[in-house]
Every structure is written in C-alpha cells, then in structure tokens.
Design an enzyme around this catalytic site. Sequence first.
Site, mmCIF file in Angstrom:
data_model
loop_
_atom_site.group_PDB
_atom_site.id
_atom_site.type_symbol
_atom_site.label_atom_id
_atom_site.label_comp_id
_atom_site.label_asym_id
_atom_site.label_seq_id
_atom_site.Cartn_x
_atom_site.Cartn_y
_atom_site.Cartn_z
ATOM 1 N NE ARG A 167 -3.757 -2.242 0.215
ATOM 2 C CZ ARG A 167 -3.394 -3.436 -0.251
ATOM 3 N NH1 ARG A 167 -2.260 -3.596 -0.905
ATOM 4 N NH2 ARG A 167 -4.178 -4.472 -0.120
ATOM 5 C CB SER A 238 -8.769 -2.182 4.748
ATOM 6 O OG SER A 238 -9.174 -3.360 4.110
ATOM 7 C CD GLU A 334 -5.515 0.036 2.798
ATOM 8 O OE1 GLU A 334 -5.458 -1.008 3.476
ATOM 9 O OE2 GLU A 334 -6.054 0.086 1.675
HETATM 10 C C1 LIG Z 1 -15.554 -0.696 -0.244
HETATM 11 C C2 LIG Z 1 -14.078 -0.469 -0.488
HETATM 12 C C3 LIG Z 1 -13.247 -1.555 -0.723
HETATM 13 C C4 LIG Z 1 -11.875 -1.364 -0.953
HETATM 14 N N1 LIG Z 1 -11.086 -2.458 -1.197
HETATM 15 C C5 LIG Z 1 -9.766 -2.293 -1.432
HETATM 16 C C6 LIG Z 1 -8.922 -3.418 -1.718
HETATM 17 O O1 LIG Z 1 -9.366 -4.567 -1.778
HETATM 18 N N2 LIG Z 1 -7.596 -3.190 -1.932
HETATM 19 C C7 LIG Z 1 -7.064 -1.928 -1.903
HETATM 20 O O2 LIG Z 1 -5.848 -1.796 -2.118
HETATM 21 N N3 LIG Z 1 -7.844 -0.848 -1.644
HETATM 22 C C8 LIG Z 1 -9.161 -0.995 -1.405
HETATM 23 N N4 LIG Z 1 -9.955 0.093 -1.130
HETATM 24 C C9 LIG Z 1 -9.339 1.427 -1.038
HETATM 25 C C10 LIG Z 1 -9.431 2.255 -2.333
HETATM 26 O O3 LIG Z 1 -10.344 1.701 -3.210
HETATM 27 C C11 LIG Z 1 -8.074 2.347 -3.018
HETATM 28 O O4 LIG Z 1 -7.122 2.878 -2.159
HETATM 29 C C12 LIG Z 1 -8.151 3.192 -4.296
HETATM 30 O O5 LIG Z 1 -6.942 3.117 -5.016
HETATM 31 C C13 LIG Z 1 -8.461 4.642 -3.999
HETATM 32 O O6 LIG Z 1 -8.736 5.255 -5.244
HETATM 33 P P1 LIG Z 1 -9.338 6.703 -5.314
HETATM 34 O O7 LIG Z 1 -9.291 7.127 -6.738
HETATM 35 O O8 LIG Z 1 -10.660 6.758 -4.658
HETATM 36 O O9 LIG Z 1 -8.235 7.497 -4.481
HETATM 37 P P2 LIG Z 1 -8.421 8.716 -3.498
HETATM 38 O O10 LIG Z 1 -9.047 8.231 -2.232
HETATM 39 O O11 LIG Z 1 -9.070 9.847 -4.183
HETATM 40 O O12 LIG Z 1 -6.902 9.081 -3.234
HETATM 41 C C14 LIG Z 1 -6.026 8.144 -2.636
HETATM 42 C C15 LIG Z 1 -4.610 8.736 -2.607
HETATM 43 O O13 LIG Z 1 -4.109 8.836 -3.928
HETATM 44 C C16 LIG Z 1 -3.783 10.206 -4.248
HETATM 45 N N5 LIG Z 1 -4.173 10.389 -5.657
HETATM 46 C C17 LIG Z 1 -5.391 10.149 -6.201
HETATM 47 N N6 LIG Z 1 -5.347 10.341 -7.538
HETATM 48 C C18 LIG Z 1 -4.069 10.702 -7.839
HETATM 49 C C19 LIG Z 1 -3.379 11.030 -9.051
HETATM 50 N N7 LIG Z 1 -3.989 11.025 -10.237
HETATM 51 N N8 LIG Z 1 -2.074 11.360 -8.972
HETATM 52 C C20 LIG Z 1 -1.415 11.361 -7.789
HETATM 53 N N9 LIG Z 1 -2.016 11.089 -6.615
HETATM 54 C C21 LIG Z 1 -3.318 10.748 -6.645
HETATM 55 C C22 LIG Z 1 -4.574 11.035 -3.271
HETATM 56 O O14 LIG Z 1 -3.962 12.291 -3.049
HETATM 57 C C23 LIG Z 1 -4.539 10.160 -2.049
HETATM 58 O O15 LIG Z 1 -3.298 10.308 -1.392
HETATM 59 C C24 LIG Z 1 -11.330 -0.059 -0.925
HETATM 60 C C25 LIG Z 1 -12.181 1.040 -0.698
HETATM 61 C C26 LIG Z 1 -13.546 0.840 -0.486
HETATM 62 C C27 LIG Z 1 -14.448 2.021 -0.274
#
Ligand SMILES: Cc1cc2nc3c(=O)[nH]c(=O)nc-3n(C[C@H](O)[C@H](O)[C@H](O)COP(=O)(O)OP(=O)(O)OC[C@H]3O[C@@H](n4cnc5c(N)ncnc54)[C@H](O)[C@@H]3O)c2cc1C
Length: 338
Positions: A167, A238, A334
Amino acid sequence: MLKLFNNFNLLQYNSFGIDVNAKYFVEFTTEQDLIDYLSKNLNLVNENSLLIIGGGTNILFTKNYNGILFHSLIDKLEVISEDDNSILLKVGGGILWEHFVEYAVINNYQGIENLSLIPGNVGSSAVQNIGAYGVEAKDCIELVECIDLNNNTKYFFSNEECKFDYRHSIFKEKKNLLITFVRFRLNKNTRKINLDYGELKKQFANHLNPCIKDIRDTIINIRENKLPNYKKVGNAGSFFKNPIIYDEKYNALKLKFPEIVAYPFSNDSIKLAAGWLIEACGWKGKVIGNVGVYEKQALVIFNKGQATGKEILDFSQLIINSVFDKFQIILEPEVIIE
Ligand SMILES: Cc1cc2nc3c(=O)[nH]c(=O)nc-3n(C[C@H](O)[C@H](O)[C@H](O)COP(=O)(O)OP(=O)(O)OC[C@H]3O[C@@H](n4cnc5c(N)ncnc54)[C@H](O)[C@@H]3O)c2cc1C
C-alpha cells in the site's frame, strides 16, 4: 476541458460521505488542460497547499480543505505496443479502476482480474499500489507518467523508481506529482492466472481450468457479500493496514494467542490480519454514535449517515488504543487523513 470552482462541496467526492468543502477545485479532462492551467496559475499553486483526489475512496476529510484540490478526468486508453505474449496499455488516470479491469477481462488480457471491484481511479491504483487476493497493481505497472504541480514539468517513473511496497509508492511521499497516465503490461497468455490466495484456492478447488472471467465473477461475488456498498453506507474499505512484525514478536504473540491470523511477508517478518486483532478486541459490529465497525468485516469502519470526519477519526483511535492494550501492536491507518 477545464473547470474551476471556489468553495466546492466534496460530499460526492469522498466515499465516507463527509460534508466538507475545498477552497479551490480544479477539474480537467486532458493532460494539456492541466499543463495550460499550471502555466497560467503557477504562483497560486505554489502559494497554496495541494491535494489530488481520485474517487475519494481512501480519504477521510476531518475538516474543510483550505487549498487547491486537483481532480483528473483523463479517460484516454491507448495501445502502446503488443506482441503474441503481452500488450502494453497507456491508461488515463481518471478512468475508473473497475472499468479498466472489466475492459481487460473482456479482451482476455490477464493480470488484474484479482483486483476486480476495487473502488477508485487508475491514477490512485499506482499511488496506493492497490492489492487484493494475492495480486498488487505493481505486478502489472511498467511506467507511471506524471506532472509536477509545482513546476509544470512532466516526469516518467519506471516500476522500480515508483518504489512500490505494501500500500505504498513514491507518490505517497511526493504529493506534488499528479499521475496523468499509468502504463500496464498485461498477458495474452491467460493461463498465468493467480489462485494462490487462500479464499480463492478454496473456491476453485474443484474447478478445472478457470478462465479470468470466472475469477473476476467469483471475486465480485465474494466482495459484494463481504463489504458494504460505499454508495449506500459510507466507508473507505480497510481502515487500517495489516501490521508487519518480525518473526520473534510474532512467535511470542502466537504462544499467547494461538488462533492469531497471519500471512508470510518476508524472510524475517509476518503480516498480521488487522481484522482479526480488531475482532479479538470485541469491535466487530460495535456502533458508537454515528460510527461503527462493519458486522461482516472488522477492518471496515462506516459512517451511519451523519458522522463528521473528526468523529470517525476519534472512533478509529479507540480501536488503535484497545488493539495496543491487548497485543502491543500499533495499527496504522491505510486511509489518508486530511
Ligand atoms: C468498499 C471499499 C473496498 C476497498 N477495497 C480495497 C482493496 O481490496 N484493496 C485496496 O488496495 N484498496 C481498497 N480500497 C481502497 C481504495 O479503493 C483504493 O485505495 C483506491 O486506489 C483509492 O482510489 P481513489 O481514486 O478513490 O483514491 P483517493 O481516495 O481519491 O486518493 C487516494 C490517494 O491517492 C492520491 N491520488 C489520487 N489520484 C491521484 C493522481 N492522479 N495522482 C497522484 N495522486 C493521486 C490522493 O492524493 C490520495 O493520497 C477499498 C475502498 C472501499 C471504499
């Protein structure tokens, strides 16, 4: 296309459903839009704190964001090269991760099917090195393209330069780098599937030669039964990372708690199941005020509907305290706290 907003509400931009605003919000559909914006506004950008947001599915806002929030809608997907064995795809950071996985499976490109139904965008998949069912994004990422928001310069990071870990990646430290595209190498040999993860192995024990669609369908089914839908119940998956501890400490814990759940991590360390630790402290299904621990998965903290980010943060601290009191293990979020 470029869209600029002041005092922008983030309710629809974070999966915890926290009602906060960003002072400035910048949304763009192409890399060139971003470059044009920065060339005219570099002073403003350098005078303010910056945050990049994808789907907001891994962020907990505890207050209004008093700076500039960047949101990419770059949705271009192109084939860079391909041969008989593999295909190299350049994928826009604003594309929904789940749409990309669906596209890969429909086209029979193997590599990311185990990461089905993970919320969020392609850009964040590289930041977080998302992982599930024995696979991590880093396994297929070849190159990451980004723009430095502080000097409007384009950089390329090879897989090695991304410093991927559990992560984690270099982009978690360099918050000024906005990922515009991620290049993924996927296999055309779909026999290379990964069924090593315990739960998957069990599901496919009597299934000869599953295809990647079978794996995707099974994982979607497991996840839909195990995790709350964040569009209905605010959560960020998580909340805590699985703690990594040295073998010595693990052996001592195992003597005291023989049922403790752990997975191999490296030569001298073990990854503990944070969900087990939380459950063992009696938190599974517990609700205090507007915040609770999901009854089917102790790693998930949810918003009953009206919680503030601060309430969720305080609740998470209660869990950290009780896990520490019982196991002397410090849980780390996380989720990114803002
Ligand atoms: C129901 C549920 C289940 C999940 N299951 C998993 C799982 O099985 N495994 C797992 O690893 N994660 C899981 N997650 C967590 C999440 O889905 C991941 O971390 C995902 O990658 C977040 O994506 P996001 O676009 O919403 O990121 P955001 O929450 O918008 O951002 C996350 C981070 O990335 C940065 N960021 C976002 N976009 C960019 C970009 N283009 N350039 C640079 N930095 C950027 C942000 O500043 C922040 O630090 C889950 C979440 C939920 C709600």
